[in-house]
Design a protein around this motif. Structure first.
Motif, short mmCIF file in Angstrom:
data_model
loop_
_atom_site.label_atom_id
_atom_site.label_comp_id
_atom_site.label_asym_id
_atom_site.label_seq_id
_atom_site.Cartn_x
_atom_site.Cartn_y
_atom_site.Cartn_z
N TYR A 1 19.73 49.93 37.43
CA TYR A 1 19.99 48.56 38.22
C TYR A 1 21.28 48.55 38.95
O TYR A 1 22.27 49.46 38.78
CB TYR A 1 19.95 47.39 37.39
N ARG A 2 21.58 47.74 39.97
CA ARG A 2 22.80 47.46 40.73
C ARG A 2 23.18 46.02 40.61
O ARG A 2 22.01 45.04 40.09
CB ARG A 2 22.62 47.91 42.04
N ASN A 3 24.19 45.64 40.70
CA ASN A 3 24.79 44.31 40.31
C ASN A 3 24.14 43.57 41.42
O ASN A 3 24.52 43.59 42.96
CB ASN A 3 26.10 44.25 40.41
N PRO A 4 23.27 42.43 41.28
CA PRO A 4 22.80 41.56 42.08
C PRO A 4 23.77 40.71 42.90
O PRO A 4 23.68 40.50 44.08
CB PRO A 4 21.82 40.59 41.47
N ARG A 5 24.69 40.28 42.34
CA ARG A 5 25.80 39.30 42.69
C ARG A 5 26.50 40.14 43.76
O ARG A 5 26.77 39.72 45.07
CB ARG A 5 26.84 39.04 41.69
N THR A 6 26.89 41.46 43.80
CA THR A 6 27.39 42.23 44.81
C THR A 6 26.60 42.60 45.91
O THR A 6 27.13 42.23 47.07
CB THR A 6 27.96 43.64 44.06
N ILE A 7 25.31 42.76 45.79
CA ILE A 7 24.32 42.89 46.80
C ILE A 7 24.24 41.59 47.47
O ILE A 7 24.34 41.63 48.76
CB ILE A 7 22.89 43.26 46.20
N ILE A 8 24.02 40.57 47.03
CA ILE A 8 24.09 39.13 47.75
C ILE A 8 25.17 38.84 48.54
O ILE A 8 25.06 38.52 49.75
CB ILE A 8 23.32 38.10 46.68
N ARG A 9 26.34 39.19 47.87
CA ARG A 9 27.66 38.87 48.44
C ARG A 9 27.81 39.75 49.75
O ARG A 9 28.34 39.32 50.67
CB ARG A 9 28.91 39.01 47.61
N ASN A 10 27.44 40.88 49.73
CA ASN A 10 27.56 41.95 50.72
C ASN A 10 26.38 41.27 52.12
O ASN A 10 26.75 41.42 53.19
CB ASN A 10 27.18 43.10 50.31
N MET A 11 25.42 40.86 51.67
CA MET A 11 24.30 40.20 52.59
C MET A 11 24.82 38.96 53.37
O MET A 11 24.99 38.74 54.44
CB MET A 11 23.03 40.07 51.83
N LEU A 12 25.59 38.12 52.50
CA LEU A 12 26.29 36.94 52.94
C LEU A 12 27.42 37.44 53.91
O LEU A 12 27.51 36.67 54.94
CB LEU A 12 27.11 36.08 51.73
N ALA A 13 28.07 38.32 53.78
CA ALA A 13 29.16 38.52 54.47
C ALA A 13 28.83 39.49 55.60
O ALA A 13 29.58 39.83 56.44
CB ALA A 13 30.22 39.42 53.77
N ASN A 14 27.62 39.83 55.99
CA ASN A 14 27.04 40.84 57.31
C ASN A 14 27.17 39.89 58.15
O ASN A 14 26.22 39.04 58.64
CB ASN A 14 25.64 41.10 56.68
N PRO A 15 27.88 40.32 59.28
CA PRO A 15 28.07 39.51 60.39
C PRO A 15 26.77 39.65 61.35
O PRO A 15 26.84 39.30 62.28
CB PRO A 15 29.37 40.15 61.21
N ASP A 16 26.09 40.99 61.14
CA ASP A 16 24.87 41.13 61.82
C ASP A 16 23.96 39.91 61.81
O ASP A 16 22.84 39.71 62.82
CB ASP A 16 23.95 42.34 61.60
N PHE A 17 23.83 39.04 60.73
CA PHE A 17 22.93 37.96 60.66
C PHE A 17 23.49 36.65 60.93
O PHE A 17 22.80 35.63 61.06
CB PHE A 17 22.70 37.67 59.18
N GLU A 18 24.72 36.84 62.01
CA GLU A 18 25.30 35.42 62.23
C GLU A 18 24.34 34.33 62.89
O GLU A 18 24.40 33.09 62.66
CB GLU A 18 26.40 35.62 63.30
N ASN A 19 23.56 34.86 63.87
CA ASN A 19 22.62 33.82 64.57
C ASN A 19 21.38 33.91 64.04
O ASN A 19 20.32 33.29 64.52
CB ASN A 19 22.50 34.37 66.10
#
Length: 566
Positions: free
Chosen positions: A128-146
C-alpha cells in the motif's frame, strides 16, 4: 473552506494565494538544467524505457559527444546511467507516495486433529501507499483549480429546479458539512471526501493467469469529468491480499470468515493515517493555491455488486442499501427502509443467532466493516450506484438481451430451426445499420464471444429497432422504457425534472417486464436479481451523490490498464 495562511489563521476576503515556490524560472532543482529534466521526463514518464535501454541510449549519446567534440571528455550526456537518473528523480521533494507493506495471517483456533490447512498458516502480504500523502498531493495539484469544489452547494435553474452534477452538489456532502460544523474546532474547515474503489481482476501474461486485487483512491472535491478522464484524480492505493486454499476448504466457514475479515482489517490498516485528520483539521494547500484547514472523511465506495456485498458485510442476493427481504427485491414498490450501522448494531445486540441474521436480515454477523474504525462513516450510506455492472452489463446485457434470446427459443420450440432463423434476422438487422457518427457497426450482429461495457453501450443504440415485429409489443415497450431510463441515468447532470422522468420510465419498465414472467422466460420472477433491484435506488443516489457517472466502476476498471496490465 475558508482560505488561511500556512499556520491556519484565516486570510482577509480577497487576499491572493501565496506563491507556490520562491524558486526562479531557471531553477530546475534537483536537475541541473532543463535538458536534464526533459531527458528524464522522456525516458522515465513518456517512453517508460527499461534500465538497459536507458543505459544503451546514454552510451551512444556519450560516444556521439566525444566524436563531435574531438575527444572532449567534459562533454557528457545528462546522466551517467539509469541509476544516476533514478537517484535524481527520487530526490524530487514532491511526488508519488512510496510503497510500504505489512503481513496478515489467521489468528483463530487450529484443528486439534489432522493436518492444519495451509491457509491458516500462510502469511498474506499487503502492499500500500500512504493515503494521506496521495490525497494531499491531489489537493495541491494546480491542474484541478477550476474543477474543484471547496464547499457543498445547491444550484437551481430559473425554473426553480435543483441541479445535481458533482459530488458536492448532492445532499450527502451538505449533511457531512453540518456534522463537521458541530465541532467548534472544525468551524470553517473544508471537507475532503476520500473516495475508494476495489475490483479484483485477472491478467493474462506469459506465465499464465494472475489475480490482482487493486484498491484505488480519489478525492471527492474534484469534478466528475476530471475523475473520468483520469487526470491524476484517481490513484492506485494498494494491492490487497487474495488468500488461497485447497479445494476442499473453499466453502469452509472459517476460511470464508477469514477472507472477509482480512479484507476489512486490511482497509482499516491502510487508511489509518487519515483518521487523525477526520476529527482535527490539517492545513493543506488546495488547487487554487490557497491553504485551507481540511477535514477528511470516507466518501462513496465504487464497486460492482459482489464487491458491494463484501464491503457492506451482507449476504449475496440481498441489497446493501435497503432492508427489503431478498425474496421481495423484484417488487414494484419503493424500498421499505434503509440499512444503517445503527440498525445493524441493534440487531447484533438483539440476541438473534448468526443464522437468523443471515437468513432473515442478510447480515454477515462475524465480519466488522472497515468503516466502523472511522468517524461519520456508515458503509450502507456510502454504496455508490454502478452504471456499468448494474445497468449496462447487468440489466441490459445479462438480463434483457438474454431474456429476449430465451423467449425466441421458447416461443419457437415447436418449429425446428425457427429460433435460429429469428436470431439470424436480428443479427442481420443489427449488421445492416448504416455507418453514422456515434453508432458502432456490428458486422457479426450481437453474437460475439466476450462482451465489454463498450459493446453493450454500442448495442443499446441499435438493438431495439432490430427486435420490432419479432417479439411481443409489450416486450419491446419494456426494453424501450429501460433504455429511456438508462440514457437519463448516464447524464452528466440532472434536475428534478430529469429525475422525475427517470422515475416514470423505471415504473413503466417494471410494469412491462412482467411479460417475461407470463411468457415463461422468468417464471420465478425478479426477486433473485439484486442488480435489477439496484435501479430503484438510482434517483435517491443522484440526489445524494450527484451524477452516477462520477462514481462508476468504469473509472476503476479502465485504471487497471495503467496500474496493472502495463
Amino acid at each position: 473552506g475558508i482560505p488561511c495562511n500556512n499556520t491556519g489563521n484565516p486570510l482577509p476576503v480577497g487576499c491572493p494565494p501565496p506563491p507556490r515556490t520562491t524558486a526562479l524560472p531557471s531553477d530546475w532543482t534537483p536537475f541541473s538544467d532543463r535538458i536534464e529534466f526533459e531527458t528524464a521526463d522522456i525516458f522515465y514518464r513518456q517512453a517508460q524505457l527499461s534500465r538497459g535501454k536507458i543505459d544503451n541510449i546514454l552510451t551512444v549519446w556519450a560516444a556521439s559527444l566525444l566524436k563531435a567534440t574531438n575527444g572532449d571528455f567534459d562533454a557528457v550526456p545528462p546522466f551517467a546511467n539509469h541509476a544516476d537518473m533514478h537517484n535524481i528523480i527520487d530526490s524530487i521533494p514532491l511526488g508519488d507516495a512510496p510503497w510500504h507493506s505489512f503481513t496478515a495471517s489467521y489468528t483463530g483456533p487450529h484443528p486439534t486433529e489432522g493436518d492444519v490447512p495451509s491457509w491458516m498458516t500462510a502469511q498474506h502480504e499487503i502492499w500500500y501507499r500512504n493515503p494521506r500523502t496521495i490525497i494531499r498531493n491531489m489537493l495541491a495539484n494546480p491542474d484541478f483549480e477550476n474543477e474543484f469544489d471547496t464547499t457543498p452547494y445547491r444550484r437551481y435553474d430559473s425554473s426553480g429546479h435543483r441541479h445535481y452534477q458533482n459530488l458536492f452538489s448532492g445532499n450527502w456532502t451538505w449533511e457531512q458539512a453540518d456534522l463537521i460544523a458541530k465541532d467548534g474546532k472544525c468551524n470553517g474547515a473544508m471537507f475532503a471526501p476520500v473516495i475508494l474503489g476495489s475490483d479484483k481482476t485477472t491478467v493474462s501474461i506469459a506465465t499464465g493467469q494472475n489475480d490482482y486485487y487493486p484498491l484505488y483512491i480519489s478525492l471527492g472535491n474534484v469534478h466528475n469529468n476530471v475523475r473520468r478522464a483520469h487526470r491524476n484524480a484517481v490513484a492506485l492505493l494498494a494491492f490487497l491480499a487474495i488468500p488461497k486454499c485447497e479445494k476442499e476448504y473453499k466453502d469452509d466457514a472459517d476460511y470464508r470468515r477469514f477472507r472477509r475479515q482480512l479484507f476489512h482489517s486490511s482497509l482499516a490498516t491502510i487508511l489509518r493515517s487519515l483518521r487523525p485528520g477526520m476529527t482535527t483539521p490539517e492545513i493543506a494547500r488546495c488547487p487554487d493555491g490557497h491553504f485551507r484547514r481540511i477535514i477528511y472523511g470516507l466518501a462513496p465506495y465504487i464497486a460492482d455488486y459482489p464487491e458491494q456485498a463484501l464491503v457492506a458485510c451482507i449476504v449475496q442476493k440481498w441489497c446493501p442499501i435497503c432492508i427489503d427481504h431478498r425474496t421481495k427485491l423484484g417488487g414494484k414498490d419503493p424500498p421499505s427502509g434503509f440499512r444503517s450501522r445503527q440498525h445493524t448494531e441493534e440487531l447484533l445486540r438483539g440476541g438473534f443467532s448468526a443464522k437468523a441474521l443471515w437468513d432473515d436480515y442478510g447480515i454477515v454477523s462475524d465480519a466488522i466493516p472497515f468503516t466502523n474504525d472511522f468517524p461519520r462513516a456508515d458503509i450502507h450510506e456510502l454504496i455508490a450506484g454502478d452504471l456499468l455492472h448494474q445497468m449496462i452489463k447487468g440489466a441490459f446485457k445479462d438480463h434483457l438481451v438474454t431474456w429476449v434470446g430465451e423467449y425466441i427459443t421458447l416461443s419457437n420450440s415447436d418449429t425446428p430451426g425457427r429460433a435460429d432463423e429469428v436470431m439470424s434476422e436480428i443479427d442481420r438487422r443489427i449488421a445492416a445499420v448504416p455507418t453514422f457518427p456515434g453508432l458502432r457497426h456490428f458486422y457479426q450482429g450481437r453474437d460475439f464471444k466476450q462482451w465489454t461495457g463498450d459493446d453493450s453501450k454500442g448495442l443499446m443504440k441499435v438493438y431495439l429497432p432490430a427486435l420490432v415485429g419479432l417479439i411481443p409489443d409489450e416486450m419491446v415497450q419494456a426494453i424501450a422504457s429501460f433504455l429511456e431510463f438508462c440514457y437519463l441515468a448516464r447524464r452528466d447532470y440532472h434536475t428534478e425534472a430529469t429525475l422525475g422522468d427517470m422515475e416514470k420510465h423505471l415504473k413503466d419498465y417494471l410494469h412491462f417486464r412482467d411479460i417475461f414472467v407470463r411468457t415463461g422466460v422468468r417464471p420465478e420472477g425478479f426477486d433473485a436479481l439484486p442488480r435489477e433491484h439496484a435501479l430503484k435506488h438510482y434517483v435517491s443516489l443522484i440526489r445524494k451523490f450527484g451524477s452516477l457517472n462520477g462514481l462508476c466502476t468504469s473509472i476503476t476498471e479502465s485504471k487497471h490498464i495503467k496500474a496493472i496490465k502495463e
